[in-house]
Design an enzyme around this catalytic site. Structure first.
Site, PDB file in Angstrom:
ATOM      1  N   CYS A 114       0.827  -1.301   0.004  1.00  0.00           N
ATOM      2  CA  CYS A 114       0.184  -0.093  -0.113  1.00  0.00           C
ATOM      3  C   CYS A 114       0.679   1.325   0.168  1.00  0.00           C
ATOM      4  O   CYS A 114       0.286   2.404  -0.190  1.00  0.00           O
ATOM      5  CB  CYS A 114      -0.957  -0.076   1.152  1.00  0.00           C
ATOM      6  SG  CYS A 114      -2.025  -1.270   1.188  1.00  0.00           S
ATOM      7  N   HIS A 250      -3.379   7.428   2.685  1.00  0.00           N
ATOM      8  CA  HIS A 250      -3.690   6.006   2.301  1.00  0.00           C
ATOM      9  C   HIS A 250      -5.196   5.710   2.864  1.00  0.00           C
ATOM     10  O   HIS A 250      -5.325   5.942   3.916  1.00  0.00           O
ATOM     11  CB  HIS A 250      -2.758   4.962   2.709  1.00  0.00           C
ATOM     12  CG  HIS A 250      -3.106   3.598   2.408  1.00  0.00           C
ATOM     13  ND1 HIS A 250      -3.634   3.050   1.078  1.00  0.00           N
ATOM     14  CD2 HIS A 250      -3.233   2.300   3.164  1.00  0.00           C
ATOM     15  CE1 HIS A 250      -3.946   1.965   1.232  1.00  0.00           C
ATOM     16  NE2 HIS A 250      -3.711   1.543   2.320  1.00  0.00           N
ATOM     17  N   ASN A 280     -10.213  -0.039   0.154  1.00  0.00           N
ATOM     18  CA  ASN A 280      -8.377   0.100   0.020  1.00  0.00           C
ATOM     19  C   ASN A 280      -8.064  -0.521  -1.373  1.00  0.00           C
ATOM     20  O   ASN A 280      -8.016  -1.640  -1.470  1.00  0.00           O
ATOM     21  CB  ASN A 280      -7.970  -0.534   1.131  1.00  0.00           C
ATOM     22  CG  ASN A 280      -6.580  -0.658   1.544  1.00  0.00           C
ATOM     23  OD1 ASN A 280      -5.907  -0.244   0.429  1.00  0.00           O
ATOM     24  ND2 ASN A 280      -5.828  -1.133   2.488  1.00  0.00           N
TER      25      ASN A 280
HETATM   26  N1  COA Z   1     -18.684  -8.297   9.014  1.00  0.00           N
HETATM   27  C1  COA Z   1     -18.928  -8.553  10.304  1.00  0.00           C
HETATM   28  N2  COA Z   1     -18.315  -9.059  11.334  1.00  0.00           N
HETATM   29  C2  COA Z   1     -17.067  -9.033  11.145  1.00  0.00           C
HETATM   30  C3  COA Z   1     -16.375  -8.843   9.798  1.00  0.00           C
HETATM   31  C4  COA Z   1     -17.190  -8.365   8.862  1.00  0.00           C
HETATM   32  N3  COA Z   1     -16.961  -8.015   7.759  1.00  0.00           N
HETATM   33  N4  COA Z   1     -14.932  -8.888   9.722  1.00  0.00           N
HETATM   34  C5  COA Z   1     -14.603  -9.309  11.069  1.00  0.00           C
HETATM   35  N5  COA Z   1     -15.933  -9.337  11.904  1.00  0.00           N
HETATM   36  C6  COA Z   1     -15.997  -9.832  13.337  1.00  0.00           C
HETATM   37  C7  COA Z   1     -14.795 -10.612  13.751  1.00  0.00           C
HETATM   38  O1  COA Z   1     -15.095 -12.169  13.381  1.00  0.00           O
HETATM   39  C8  COA Z   1     -15.082 -10.475  15.284  1.00  0.00           C
HETATM   40  O2  COA Z   1     -16.032 -11.497  15.758  1.00  0.00           O
HETATM   41  P1  COA Z   1     -15.829 -11.914  17.004  1.00  0.00           P
HETATM   42  O3  COA Z   1     -15.846 -11.136  18.038  1.00  0.00           O
HETATM   43  O4  COA Z   1     -17.323 -12.881  17.048  1.00  0.00           O
HETATM   44  O5  COA Z   1     -14.554 -12.850  17.151  1.00  0.00           O
HETATM   45  C9  COA Z   1     -15.410  -8.798  15.437  1.00  0.00           C
HETATM   46  O6  COA Z   1     -16.261  -8.725  13.999  1.00  0.00           O
HETATM   47  C10 COA Z   1     -14.589  -8.083  16.008  1.00  0.00           C
HETATM   48  O7  COA Z   1     -13.189  -8.355  15.135  1.00  0.00           O
HETATM   49  P2  COA Z   1     -11.994  -7.375  14.764  1.00  0.00           P
HETATM   50  O8  COA Z   1     -10.901  -7.820  14.058  1.00  0.00           O
HETATM   51  O9  COA Z   1     -11.696  -7.087  16.383  1.00  0.00           O
HETATM   52  O10 COA Z   1     -12.693  -5.870  14.610  1.00  0.00           O
HETATM   53  P3  COA Z   1     -12.170  -4.532  14.376  1.00  0.00           P
HETATM   54  O11 COA Z   1     -12.921  -3.464  14.973  1.00  0.00           O
HETATM   55  O12 COA Z   1     -10.603  -4.573  14.658  1.00  0.00           O
HETATM   56  O13 COA Z   1     -12.256  -4.472  12.705  1.00  0.00           O
HETATM   57  C11 COA Z   1     -11.101  -4.512  10.671  1.00  0.00           C
HETATM   58  C12 COA Z   1     -11.979  -4.975  11.836  1.00  0.00           C
HETATM   59  C13 COA Z   1     -10.312  -5.275   9.920  1.00  0.00           C
HETATM   60  C14 COA Z   1     -12.011  -3.639  10.066  1.00  0.00           C
HETATM   61  C15 COA Z   1      -9.913  -3.532  11.384  1.00  0.00           C
HETATM   62  O14 COA Z   1      -9.061  -4.263  12.330  1.00  0.00           O
HETATM   63  C16 COA Z   1      -9.163  -2.645  10.179  1.00  0.00           C
HETATM   64  O15 COA Z   1      -9.550  -1.842   9.552  1.00  0.00           O
HETATM   65  N6  COA Z   1      -7.750  -3.115  10.677  1.00  0.00           N
HETATM   66  C17 COA Z   1      -6.878  -2.416   9.471  1.00  0.00           C
HETATM   67  C18 COA Z   1      -6.844  -2.998   8.492  1.00  0.00           C
HETATM   68  C19 COA Z   1      -6.231  -2.385   7.343  1.00  0.00           C
HETATM   69  O16 COA Z   1      -6.578  -1.256   6.871  1.00  0.00           O
HETATM   70  N7  COA Z   1      -5.338  -2.912   6.739  1.00  0.00           N
HETATM   71  C20 COA Z   1      -4.517  -2.515   5.433  1.00  0.00           C
HETATM   72  C21 COA Z   1      -3.311  -1.680   6.069  1.00  0.00           C
HETATM   73  S1  COA Z   1      -2.581  -1.027   4.500  1.00  0.00           S
END
Ligand code: COA
Length: 323
Positions: A114, A250, A280
């Site tokens: 990215c 980004h 993204n």
């Molecule tokens: N829809 C519904 N539920 C979802 C889901 C989706 N698309 N994706 C994950 N969940 C669930 C998980 O399974 C978890 O459930 P559980 O508590 O029963 O295990 C719950 O939501 C919370 O998951 P978590 O990973 O802690 O959520 P979060 O608030 O951290 O959000 C992201 C997840 C991926 C959106 C977030 O972590 C994020 O944006 N991270 C950065 C990613 C990124 O930008 N990467 C690229 C960098 S270049």
């Protein structure tokens, strides 16, 4: 003294749109969850016959047109991509062929996921300052949908395809004021696609190579690292955030973008946000956001811009730009 300056921008998004409601039919998720946690409403995805080079070509032609340059005037091509059409030739060489550039200019890809476009811009700036090039085409292009696991709701809802490009030209007045590029390879396990030509890896084939991510750990790292690099870039340039016209971050997640804006005390009105429409798009996200705001008239000549990105590697970087 020779500097480099952006003289044209371009962008392209594939026609096919996948909304959050479309994703509700593929994995167990909801429009409300995706919007609340990421700010994403839709993303564009390539069609079965479309490739990264197709997207790159359209974005590049847009940037050339805005700059008033013809393809033959380009003397350096850098494409930032994680999703090249093939192992080799590089997507930059394929693009050179497509654009009909036969002047023998160097063409190569940069792989910093990215952060790729910011890396490519930094490299092109060095070529121009050193006098090794005068007119560079710098592209970020991805078909990231081809390396997603469409059964993993934690990743497949986040990404989209697209391309953005700039023409960067030698100039007597400064355009790119500073670039900062960083990497720390220790964090491989948090964000990767464990496929390739290495021993023990599955082959690089669409449908076999999947992006894997520990989302919440990446999230914390991204907010902290990007907050720091924005602060450092401004301090080292002797600029304070009130002088900044636009932050072009980004576009990974609206909460990451808001977290950075809060850290550096920049109102969201001065942040370009496209994550709602694009998702993204990895190396394409920053140049696509730049092109969007240039074409809708928000970014105007003479304004001060700060571009920043974070990605797998980990890699991160920034570019302070007088547009
Ligand atoms: N829809 C519904 N539920 C979802 C889901 C989706 N698309 N994706 C994950 N969940 C669930 C998980 O399974 C978890 O459930 P559980 O508590 O029963 O295990 C719950 O939501 C919370 O998951 P978590 O990973 O802690 O959520 P979060 O608030 O951290 O959000 C992201 C997840 C991926 C959106 C977030 O972590 C994020 O944006 N991270 C950065 C990613 C990124 O930008 N990467 C690229 C960098 S270049």
């Amino acid at each position: 003294m020779t500097y480099s300056r952006i003289t044209g921008t371009g962008g392209y998004l594939p026609e096919k749109i996948l909304t959050n409601h479309d994703l509700e039919k593929i994995v167990e998720t909801s429009d409300a969850w995706i919007r609340e946690r990421t700010g994403i409403g839709q993303r564009h995805v390539v069609g079965p016959e479309e490739t990264t080079c197709d997207l790159a070509e359209k974005a590049a032609r847009g940037a050339l047109e805005m700059s008033g340059r013809s393809a033959e005037e380009i003397d350096l091509i850098i494409v930032a991509t994680t999703t090249p059409d093939q192992v080799f030739p590089s997507t930059a060489c394929l693009l050179q062929q497509r654009l009909g550039i036969h002047n023998g200019c160097p063409a190569f890809d940069v792989q910093a996921v990215c952060t790729g476009f910011v890396y490519a811009l930094g490299v092109a700036d060095q070529f121009i300052r050193a006098g090794s090039a005068r007119r560079a085409l710098v592209v970020g292009a991805e078909s990231i949908s081809r390396i997603l696991d469409w059964t993993d709701r934690g990743t497949c809802v986040l990404f989209g395809d697209g391309a953005g490009a700039v023409v960067l030209e030698a100039s007597d007045t400064p355009g790119i004021l500073a670039t900062h590029l960083h990497a720390d390879g220790r964090y491989e396990s948090l964000l990767n696609v464990p496929a390739g030509v290495g021993k023990g890896y599955p082959a690089v084939m669409a449908g076999e190579a999947y992006l894997q991510m520990k989302g919440n750990e990446v999230f914390k790292w991204a907010v902290n690292t990007l907050g720091q690099i924005v602060q450092q870039t401004l301090e080292q340039a002797g600029v304070d955030q009130t002088q900044l016209d636009w932050l072009i971050p980004h576009q990974a997640n609206i909460r990451i973008i808001q977290g950075i804006a809060r850290k550096v005390k920049l109102p969201m009105e001065r942040v370009v946000v496209t994550v709602e429409q694009h998702g993204n798009t990895s190396a394409a996200s920053v140049p696509l956001a730049l092109d969007t705001a240039v074409r809708d008239g928000r970014i105007r000549p003479g304004q001060l811009l700060l571009l920043e990105a974070f990605g797998g590697g980990f890699t991160w970087g920034s570019a302070l730009v007088r547009f």
